[in-house]
Design an enzyme around this catalytic site. Structure first.
Site, PDB file in Angstrom:
ATOM      1  N   ASN A 101       8.781  19.541  -2.561  1.00  0.00           N
ATOM      2  CA  ASN A 101       8.955  20.672  -3.210  1.00  0.00           C
ATOM      3  C   ASN A 101      10.014  21.489  -2.355  1.00  0.00           C
ATOM      4  OD1 ASN A 101       8.723  23.476  -3.837  1.00  0.00           O
ATOM      5  ND2 ASN A 101       7.303  23.091  -5.260  1.00  0.00           N
ATOM      6  N   ASP A 133      11.311  24.751  -2.743  1.00  0.00           N
ATOM      7  CA  ASP A 133      11.399  25.918  -3.220  1.00  0.00           C
ATOM      8  C   ASP A 133      11.390  26.720  -2.007  1.00  0.00           C
ATOM      9  OD1 ASP A 133      11.123  25.441  -5.696  1.00  0.00           O
ATOM     10  OD2 ASP A 133       8.886  26.002  -5.837  1.00  0.00           O
ATOM     11  N   ARG A 185      18.344  36.597   2.577  1.00  0.00           N
ATOM     12  CA  ARG A 185      19.808  37.104   3.047  1.00  0.00           C
ATOM     13  C   ARG A 185      20.565  37.240   1.851  1.00  0.00           C
ATOM     14  NH1 ARG A 185      20.221  37.468   8.643  1.00  0.00           N
ATOM     15  NH2 ARG A 185      22.180  38.547   8.163  1.00  0.00           N
ATOM     16  N   HIS A 222      10.621  24.847  -8.685  1.00  0.00           N
ATOM     17  CA  HIS A 222      10.034  25.774  -9.576  1.00  0.00           C
ATOM     18  C   HIS A 222      11.033  26.881  -9.974  1.00  0.00           C
ATOM     19  CE1 HIS A 222       6.137  28.685 -10.693  1.00  0.00           C
ATOM     20  NE2 HIS A 222       7.368  28.774 -11.456  1.00  0.00           N
ATOM     21  N   ARG A 276      11.238  29.979 -11.064  1.00  0.00           N
ATOM     22  CA  ARG A 276      10.608  31.132 -11.658  1.00  0.00           C
ATOM     23  C   ARG A 276      11.344  32.053 -12.769  1.00  0.00           C
ATOM     24  NH1 ARG A 276       5.359  31.317  -8.468  1.00  0.00           N
ATOM     25  NH2 ARG A 276       5.203  33.417  -9.574  1.00  0.00           N
ATOM     26  N   GLU A 325       9.001  22.528 -12.359  1.00  0.00           N
ATOM     27  CA  GLU A 325       8.045  23.324 -12.628  1.00  0.00           C
ATOM     28  C   GLU A 325       8.296  24.727 -13.365  1.00  0.00           C
ATOM     29  OE1 GLU A 325       5.042  22.034  -8.719  1.00  0.00           O
ATOM     30  OE2 GLU A 325       6.135  24.179  -8.795  1.00  0.00           O
ATOM     31  N   THR A 373       2.409  32.841  -4.568  1.00  0.00           N
ATOM     32  CA  THR A 373       2.777  31.443  -4.871  1.00  0.00           C
ATOM     33  C   THR A 373       1.719  31.152  -6.177  1.00  0.00           C
ATOM     34  OG1 THR A 373       2.811  28.919  -4.398  1.00  0.00           O
ATOM     35  CG2 THR A 373       1.137  30.410  -3.301  1.00  0.00           C
ATOM     36  N   HIS A 420      -0.595  21.451  -3.975  1.00  0.00           N
ATOM     37  CA  HIS A 420      -0.848  22.907  -3.613  1.00  0.00           C
ATOM     38  C   HIS A 420      -1.464  22.710  -2.268  1.00  0.00           C
ATOM     39  CE1 HIS A 420       0.050  26.897  -4.796  1.00  0.00           C
ATOM     40  NE2 HIS A 420      -1.045  27.243  -4.245  1.00  0.00           N
ATOM     41  N   GLY A 421      -0.918  23.380  -1.385  1.00  0.00           N
ATOM     42  CA  GLY A 421      -1.572  23.539  -0.067  1.00  0.00           C
ATOM     43  C   GLY A 421      -1.805  22.290   1.021  1.00  0.00           C
ATOM     44  N   GLY A 450       5.293  20.760  -0.360  1.00  0.00           N
ATOM     45  CA  GLY A 450       6.921  21.547   0.050  1.00  0.00           C
ATOM     46  C   GLY A 450       6.438  22.394   1.447  1.00  0.00           C
ATOM     47  N   HIS A 451       5.770  23.299   1.317  1.00  0.00           N
ATOM     48  CA  HIS A 451       5.487  24.187   2.541  1.00  0.00           C
ATOM     49  C   HIS A 451       5.368  23.612   3.854  1.00  0.00           C
ATOM     50  CE1 HIS A 451       3.977  27.370   5.354  1.00  0.00           C
ATOM     51  NE2 HIS A 451       4.628  28.210   4.796  1.00  0.00           N
TER      52      HIS A 451
END
EC number: 2.6.99.2
Length: 246
Positions: A7, A9, A18, A43, A45, A70, A100, A190-191, A212-213
């Site tokens: 991911n 994102d 910025r 995703h 959004r 997503e 999130t 997720h996570g 992702g993160h």
């Protein structure tokens, strides 16, 4: 072997902080593929807080792996997906005030509208996955509306204390088994981090993990290509067995 969907994102989050042109999510997606990513997840959004329409179109044109979009179950997003034709869409709940995605879809309470979307997408050869919590009620509802895929929400497992993590792992493991018994194919995400991914990757019949993160955070230190390689290796050759009794 479990696949890895990266991911990106959070690359777009940095850019949008910025309102700049860099870092470019499209360029980073290509580096992720070089590192071994089996797919790219984004995703889009409704508020366009990170990924932009431009990113979506360019990613569809340039990446060599699978594109997983997503999206919320809205008219606008449905039209975008039908026009773009990603390799898969994953329907997720969405609230503007959340940082999130905070939980899974309530498929049971929204079966009629979600079934219409799933049917429409599948008729256009766009596989559809539902992001759900790992409980029988939501899995059974997902099967009843004709979904092919579910993505199990691993957030509770990822947030659990060391003491409670085996219990949350068992819920995911049991969710995979229940989903497969219902004829559903299973992804998860997720996570997930470098510290907690291996037990999840060890679950039989888990097809793909969307992460992702933690990869982007690791990439800041060692570079995106190497970050993806490290995660891919953990998923490909997990050293830890599933928790005892699960």
């Amino acid at each position: 072997m479990t696949s890895l969907g990266v991911n990106i994102d959070h690359i777009a989050n940095i850019r949008q902080a910025r309102l700049a042109n860099e870092p470019d999510p499209v360029q980073m997606a290509l580096l992720a593929e070089l590192g071994g990513a089996d797919g790219i997840t984004i995703h889009l959004r409704e508020d366009r807080r990170h990924i932009q329409d431009r990113d979506l179109k360019l990613l569809r044109e340039t990446i060599k792996s699978r594109l997983n979009l997503e999206m919320a179950a809205t008219t606008e997003m449905i039209e975008i997906a039908l026009d773009l034709k990603p390799d898969m869409i994953t329907l997720v709940p969405e609230r503007r005030e959340e940082i999130t995605t905070e939980g899974g879809l309530d498929v049971a309470s929204n079966a009629k509208s979600l079934k219409e979307i799933v049917t429409k997408m599948e008729s256009c050869c766009i596989p559809t996955s539902l992001f759900v919590d790992a409980n029988s009620k939501q899995l059974e509802a997902s099967s009843k509306i004709g979904a092919t895929w579910v993505e199990l929400h691993t957030g509770p497992y990822a947030r659990a204390s060391w003491k409670n993590q085996p219990l949350e792992f068992a819920k995911i493991s049991e969710g995979v088994a229940r989903a497969r018994n219902l004829g559903l194919r299973v992804n998860a995400g997720h996570g997930l981090t470098y510290q907690n991914v291996e037990p999840i990757a060890s679950i039989t019949e888990m097809e793909e993990l969307n992460i992702g993160h933690t990869i982007i955070a690791r990439a800041i230190a060692i570079g995106l290509k190497e970050a993806v390689k490290e995660m891919k290796e953990l998923i490909k050759n997990p050293r830890h067995e599933p928790f005892f009794g699960s």
